[in-house]
Design a protein around this motif. Structure first.
Motif, PDB file in Angstrom:
ATOM      1  N   LYS A 403      -1.156  26.138  53.445  1.00 53.69           N
ATOM      2  CA  LYS A 403      -2.397  25.586  53.999  1.00 53.69           C
ATOM      3  C   LYS A 403      -2.371  25.545  55.523  1.00 53.69           C
ATOM      4  CE  LYS A 403      -3.565  22.763  49.958  1.00 53.69           C
ATOM      5  NZ  LYS A 403      -3.848  21.389  49.454  1.00 53.69           N
ATOM      6  N   ASN A 404      -1.233  25.139  56.100  1.00 48.44           N
ATOM      7  CA  ASN A 404      -1.122  25.009  57.550  1.00 48.44           C
ATOM      8  C   ASN A 404       0.013  25.911  58.059  1.00 48.44           C
ATOM      9  OD1 ASN A 404      -3.161  22.921  57.790  1.00 48.44           O
ATOM     10  ND2 ASN A 404      -1.654  21.557  56.824  1.00 48.44           N
ATOM     11  N   PRO A 405      -0.279  27.195  58.249  1.00 49.80           N
ATOM     12  CA  PRO A 405       0.787  28.118  58.679  1.00 49.80           C
ATOM     13  C   PRO A 405       1.245  27.818  60.100  1.00 49.80           C
ATOM     14  CG  PRO A 405      -1.345  29.214  58.741  1.00 49.80           C
ATOM     15  CD  PRO A 405      -1.578  27.874  58.104  1.00 49.80           C
ATOM     16  N   PRO A 406       2.495  28.144  60.426  1.00 51.22           N
ATOM     17  CA  PRO A 406       2.998  27.933  61.791  1.00 51.22           C
ATOM     18  C   PRO A 406       2.407  28.975  62.742  1.00 51.22           C
ATOM     19  CG  PRO A 406       4.663  28.989  60.454  1.00 51.22           C
ATOM     20  CD  PRO A 406       3.540  28.658  59.527  1.00 51.22           C
ATOM     21  N   ASP A 407       2.471  28.677  64.022  1.00 52.55           N
ATOM     22  CA  ASP A 407       1.951  29.591  65.041  1.00 52.55           C
ATOM     23  C   ASP A 407       3.040  30.600  65.415  1.00 52.55           C
ATOM     24  OD1 ASP A 407       0.448  30.840  66.913  1.00 52.55           O
ATOM     25  OD2 ASP A 407       0.642  29.292  68.453  1.00 52.55           O
ATOM     26  N   GLU A 408       3.255  31.559  64.516  1.00 53.36           N
ATOM     27  CA  GLU A 408       4.243  32.610  64.739  1.00 53.36           C
ATOM     28  C   GLU A 408       3.691  33.925  64.231  1.00 53.36           C
ATOM     29  OE1 GLU A 408       7.038  32.110  60.803  1.00 53.36           O
ATOM     30  OE2 GLU A 408       7.435  30.756  62.495  1.00 53.36           O
ATOM     31  N   ASP A 409       4.406  35.031  64.522  1.00 55.30           N
ATOM     32  CA  ASP A 409       3.908  36.359  64.169  1.00 55.30           C
ATOM     33  C   ASP A 409       4.054  36.643  62.683  1.00 55.30           C
ATOM     34  OD1 ASP A 409       3.206  36.964  66.747  1.00 55.30           O
ATOM     35  OD2 ASP A 409       5.038  38.063  67.202  1.00 55.30           O
ATOM     36  N   CYS A 410       3.069  37.348  62.140  1.00 54.15           N
ATOM     37  CA  CYS A 410       3.237  38.029  60.851  1.00 54.15           C
ATOM     38  C   CYS A 410       3.927  39.353  61.166  1.00 54.15           C
ATOM     39  CB  CYS A 410       1.884  38.256  60.184  1.00 54.15           C
ATOM     40  SG  CYS A 410       1.932  39.366  58.763  1.00 54.15           S
ATOM     41  N   GLY A 441       8.445  33.281  47.283  1.00 52.64           N
ATOM     42  CA  GLY A 441       9.093  32.186  46.559  1.00 52.64           C
ATOM     43  C   GLY A 441      10.552  31.965  46.868  1.00 52.64           C
ATOM     44  N   ARG A 442      11.393  33.026  46.841  1.00 51.91           N
ATOM     45  CA  ARG A 442      12.834  32.826  46.990  1.00 51.91           C
ATOM     46  C   ARG A 442      13.273  32.765  48.443  1.00 51.91           C
ATOM     47  NH1 ARG A 442      13.391  36.997  43.283  1.00 51.91           N
ATOM     48  NH2 ARG A 442      14.567  38.242  44.803  1.00 51.91           N
ATOM     49  N   CYS A 443      12.806  33.685  49.267  1.00 46.89           N
ATOM     50  CA  CYS A 443      13.304  33.759  50.649  1.00 46.89           C
ATOM     51  C   CYS A 443      12.512  32.886  51.609  1.00 46.89           C
ATOM     52  CB  CYS A 443      13.315  35.197  51.131  1.00 46.89           C
ATOM     53  SG  CYS A 443      11.678  35.957  51.249  1.00 46.89           S
ATOM     54  N   GLY A 444      11.265  32.563  51.278  1.00 38.06           N
ATOM     55  CA  GLY A 444      10.487  31.657  52.108  1.00 38.06           C
ATOM     56  C   GLY A 444       9.800  32.290  53.301  1.00 38.06           C
ATOM     57  N   HIS A 445       9.854  33.606  53.455  1.00 36.67           N
ATOM     58  CA  HIS A 445       9.181  34.242  54.586  1.00 36.67           C
ATOM     59  C   HIS A 445       7.672  34.274  54.357  1.00 36.67           C
ATOM     60  CE1 HIS A 445      13.303  36.016  55.272  1.00 36.67           C
ATOM     61  NE2 HIS A 445      12.990  35.512  56.448  1.00 36.67           N
ATOM     62  N   MET A 446       6.910  34.099  55.453  1.00 32.02           N
ATOM     63  CA  MET A 446       5.459  33.958  55.368  1.00 32.02           C
ATOM     64  C   MET A 446       4.755  35.163  55.977  1.00 32.02           C
ATOM     65  SD  MET A 446       4.891  29.902  56.164  1.00 32.02           S
ATOM     66  CE  MET A 446       6.147  29.803  57.441  1.00 32.02           C
ATOM     67  N   THR A 469      11.188  41.458  55.688  1.00 35.04           N
ATOM     68  CA  THR A 469      12.103  40.855  56.650  1.00 35.04           C
ATOM     69  C   THR A 469      13.535  40.851  56.145  1.00 35.04           C
ATOM     70  OG1 THR A 469      10.357  39.458  57.559  1.00 35.04           O
ATOM     71  CG2 THR A 469      12.631  38.773  57.974  1.00 35.04           C
ATOM     72  N   CYS A 470      13.766  40.283  54.963  1.00 42.74           N
ATOM     73  CA  CYS A 470      15.138  40.149  54.450  1.00 42.74           C
ATOM     74  C   CYS A 470      15.437  41.121  53.322  1.00 42.74           C
ATOM     75  CB  CYS A 470      15.392  38.716  53.987  1.00 42.74           C
ATOM     76  SG  CYS A 470      14.414  38.239  52.543  1.00 42.74           S
ATOM     77  N   LYS A 471      14.451  41.928  52.896  1.00 40.87           N
ATOM     78  CA  LYS A 471      14.604  42.951  51.856  1.00 40.87           C
ATOM     79  C   LYS A 471      14.839  42.365  50.459  1.00 40.87           C
ATOM     80  CE  LYS A 471      14.349  45.778  55.283  1.00 40.87           C
ATOM     81  NZ  LYS A 471      13.024  46.353  55.608  1.00 40.87           N
ATOM     82  N   ALA A 472      14.589  41.067  50.268  1.00 43.46           N
ATOM     83  CA  ALA A 472      14.702  40.478  48.926  1.00 43.46           C
ATOM     84  C   ALA A 472      13.670  41.117  48.010  1.00 43.46           C
ATOM     85  CB  ALA A 472      14.497  38.966  48.994  1.00 43.46           C
ATOM     86  N   ILE A 473      14.087  41.422  46.758  1.00 40.38           N
ATOM     87  CA  ILE A 473      13.236  42.148  45.821  1.00 40.38           C
ATOM     88  C   ILE A 473      12.701  41.179  44.774  1.00 40.38           C
ATOM     89  CG2 ILE A 473      13.180  43.949  44.070  1.00 40.38           C
ATOM     90  CD1 ILE A 473      15.326  45.414  45.686  1.00 40.38           C
ATOM     91  N   TYR A 474      11.411  41.256  44.539  1.00 44.02           N
ATOM     92  CA  TYR A 474      10.739  40.446  43.522  1.00 44.02           C
ATOM     93  C   TYR A 474      10.233  41.393  42.435  1.00 44.02           C
ATOM     94  CZ  TYR A 474      10.849  36.811  47.087  1.00 44.02           C
ATOM     95  OH  TYR A 474      11.259  35.895  48.023  1.00 44.02           O
ATOM     96  N   GLY A 475      10.695  41.168  41.191  1.00 46.40           N
ATOM     97  CA  GLY A 475      10.370  42.084  40.105  1.00 46.40           C
ATOM     98  C   GLY A 475      11.408  43.182  40.000  1.00 46.40           C
ATOM     99  N   GLU A 476      11.091  44.247  39.286  1.00 45.85           N
ATOM    100  CA  GLU A 476      12.023  45.375  39.083  1.00 45.85           C
ATOM    101  C   GLU A 476      11.575  46.547  39.935  1.00 45.85           C
ATOM    102  OE1 GLU A 476      12.718  48.442  35.529  1.00 45.85           O
ATOM    103  OE2 GLU A 476      13.467  46.431  35.027  1.00 45.85           O
ATOM    104  N   LYS A 477      12.378  46.851  40.925  1.00 45.31           N
ATOM    105  CA  LYS A 477      12.038  47.931  41.843  1.00 45.31           C
ATOM    106  C   LYS A 477      12.342  49.284  41.213  1.00 45.31           C
ATOM    107  CE  LYS A 477      13.219  49.802  46.404  1.00 45.31           C
ATOM    108  NZ  LYS A 477      14.053  49.635  47.619  1.00 45.31           N
TER     109      LYS A 477
END
Length: 619
Positions: A403-410, A441-446, A469-477
């Motif tokens: 709801k309230n994202p930080p003031d940082e880059d996407c 969900g897991r890594c928390g990057h926005m 950013t961290c290359k974490a995989i969600y689902g089956e690549k």
């Protein structure tokens, strides 16, 4: 966008010269493993130019001005960069550009790599970007230079046209590159007389000076002992076999390159420390001043392969790929070879050992299945297009609304998270507003939700998502590997470092075909060079674990992909996909063999990075 003129290269004794009375900016560059010329920094180029003015045939110790370049020395006579700890030699060149271009103004353009460090562009790309920047163009297409990137000056970012991924870029002011007018002073003969200043006491200079002193002593000794050599016999036209052939060198006027037919016993290579066995060189031997490092390729190959043509007293120096049994360390051999050549001594670079790529022949009865791994073969077919999943649903499955994202880059669009996505107006999806932000969900990057939808639509669209950013995989690549066959079995031979263990041999075979919709150029033919490809693992617990995971990666089409070869530059061809294999059976001369104590752990980490782990494989 027009490309600026390239730097002019006019080789004279290995060095480039600008036209007479025309000012030019000098940029020294080295050739990397991808056949691209990479510029040295302006500070290093000033140092090289200063040494060049004093001794145009000397050596430049780069560690004196840049701590990161401590192992490197440039030999100005052979125009090669030499690395002392590994013996690796790379060509260098002296290139010229207009004084009004980026290097003349000290302007450097850089892009941010995955590690957060800044990397300078090649000089021709840097000049192209600066020209567009000065003309106030909003963007620049680098496809004319062979790169699928767009440069956006408003956001100071670089975007990959295929993946849509963006990286930050920056423009910074540095020291201007050295300026030269006309030609450089005439090259002095080596070695140069003693300098008036205090000699440098750093380790690199001590090595160079001590080796030069030894070379001078050997040269003086040979001159005292050697009687005048008789003139070489002039063979009549159509002379008999075995007559010595003397050819003029294409590199040094007046010097002769010798080459004799390989008739008779081969002359054994002498250790570097061995004194010359004969005080006089045979007729037709290299004249003083000849530089074997500068020989044209075919002539150098001839003298290396014909051992009978090596005269007594000529040291044979293996520069690279020693297997540890030779009498000379490759770094010392390479450095000494450079200095001996500069002193006018003949040096023969011996042939490097050939890698042992394959095991001895194995009969079919000796080939056995791998214990604990069912079957001996896996095949992949053309990808069956599943029902297309709604990209928005896939992204929302792995994200939580913020709801309230930080003031940082996407880090996808490089816009602030508190503002709208950079894909606003470019990509439209019902229910996805450009200002929506979510957290993985897991890594928390926005990221902006619309940015992740754009990234997913540009990928394989297989229902999985990978954090940029961290290359974490969600689902089956899954990947884009073309159809093919993977075979695996045991052979009764051992790998180096695994003396009491049999070997798992993996054979990949992929035929040529037509690219599908998931490939870079759908409908276009792709090539498959070097197949079948043979790879090797030790038959122990960890080796069998790697095999099981490689089978899973193969079934998910992750082992290979279609792209551009790093070794040949060929596009639309089958290439490895970031999972390293050992393709050298009985040696490790190329780095793709054994022994390698950390290989199995490294490849397990690479498989995990692709979302392939034992827990996932069992599931």
């Amino acid at each position: 966008m027009s490309r600026p003129g390239q730097g002019v290269m006019m080789p004279v004794n290995g060095l480039g010269f600008p036209p007479q009375n025309v000012a030019r900016v000098v940029v020294w560059e080295w050739l990397n493993e991808h056949s691209r010329w990479r510029p040295y920094t302006a500070t290093v180029c000033h140092h090289i130019e200063n040494v060049l003015k004093e001794d145009a045939r000397g050596s430049v110790v780069l560690g004196q001005v840049d701590a990161q370049l401590v192992p490197y020395i440039i030999d100005l006579q052979s125009m090669h960069q030499f690395r002392q700890d590994t013996g690796t030699m790379r060509p260098v060149r002296r290139n010229f550009y207009d004084p009004s271009s980026a290097p003349g103004k000290g302007i450097v353009w850089e892009w941010e790599n995955d590690g957060g460090a800044w990397t300078a562009y090649d000089m021709d790309i840097c000049i192209t970007i600066q020209n567009a920047y000065e003309k106030q163009h909003p963007w620049l297409d680098l496809s004319s230079l062979g790169f699928c990137y767009l440069i956006y000056f408003n956001s100071m970012s670089q975007m990959n046209r295929q993946t849509r991924r963006r990286r930050r870029l920056r423009r910074r002011l540095d020291l201007a590159y050295p300026l030269t007018v006309g030609s450089i002073p005439k090259s002095q003969s080596w070695p140069v007389g003693a300098s008036s200043g205090q000699p440098c006491s750093c380790q690199q200079c001590l090595l160079v000076n001590s080796t030069r002193a030894a070379s001078n002593a050997i040269l003086a000794s040979q001159r005292r002992k050697a009687p005048p050599a008789p003139p070489p016999p002039q063979p009549p036209p159509g002379g008999p076999a075995g007559t010595l052939a003397v050819r003029p060198s294409a590199t040094f006027a007046g010097a002769a390159l010798w080459a004799a037919p390989a008739a008779g016993p081969a002359e054994p290579a002498q250790p570097l420390s061995a004194s010359p066995r004969s005080p006089s060189a045979p007729s037709g031997a290299p004249t003083p001043g000849q530089n074997n490092l500068n020989r044209p390729g075919p002539q150098r190959a001839t003298s290396v392969s014909a051992r009978a043509s090596i005269p007594p007293g000529v040291p044979a120096l293996p520069v690279k790929n020693l297997n540890g049994t030779g009498p000379v360390h490759p770094a010392l051999a390479g450095m000494t070879g450079i200095l001996l050549c500069a002193a006018g001594l003949p040096v023969c670079l011996t042939r490097a050992p050939k890698p042992i790529l394959h095991p001895p022949p194995v009969s079919k009865s000796d080939v056995k299945p791998v214990p604990g791994v069912p079957g001996v073969c896996r095949k992949t077919k053309k990808k069956h297009l599943k029902k297309s999943k709604n990209p928005e649903d896939v992204v929302r499955r792995y994200m939580q609304k913020v709801k309230n994202p930080p003031d940082e880059d996407c880090t996808i669009c490089m816009e602030r998270l508190v503002t709208a996505s950079g894909y606003e107006g470019v990509l439209r999806h019902k229910g996805v507003r450009p200002e929506l932000v979510g957290r993985l969900g897991r890594c928390g990057h926005m990221y902006h939700l619309l940015c992740l939808v754009a990234m997913y639509c540009n990928g394989n669209k297989d229902g999985s998502l990978q954090c940029p950013t961290c290359k974490a995989i969600y689902g089956e690549k899954t990947g884009t590997q073309p159809p093919g066959k993977m075979e695996f079995h045991l052979i009764p031979h051992s790998l180096p470092g695994f003396a009491d263990t049999q070997t798992i041999r993996i054979v990949y075979d992929i035929p040529t075909g037509i690219q599908g919709p998931e490939h870079p150029n759908p409908g276009k033919k792709f090539t498959a060079r070097g197949f079948p490809r043979h790879c090797y693992l030790p038959n122990n617990e960890k080796g069998r674990k790697v095999l099981r995971l490689l089978i899973t990666a193969w079934e998910r089409r992750l082992i290979f992909t279609i792209g551009t070869s790093n070794t040949t530059g060929e596009s639309d061809t089958v290439v490895w996909n970031e999972i390293h294999h050992k393709t050298e059976f009985g040696s490790n001369l190329t780095g793709h063999g054994y022994p390698d104590a950390s290989y199995l752990d490294n490849v397990l980490a690479e498989l995990t990075a692709q979302g392939v782990s034992e827990a996932v494989a069992k599931a």
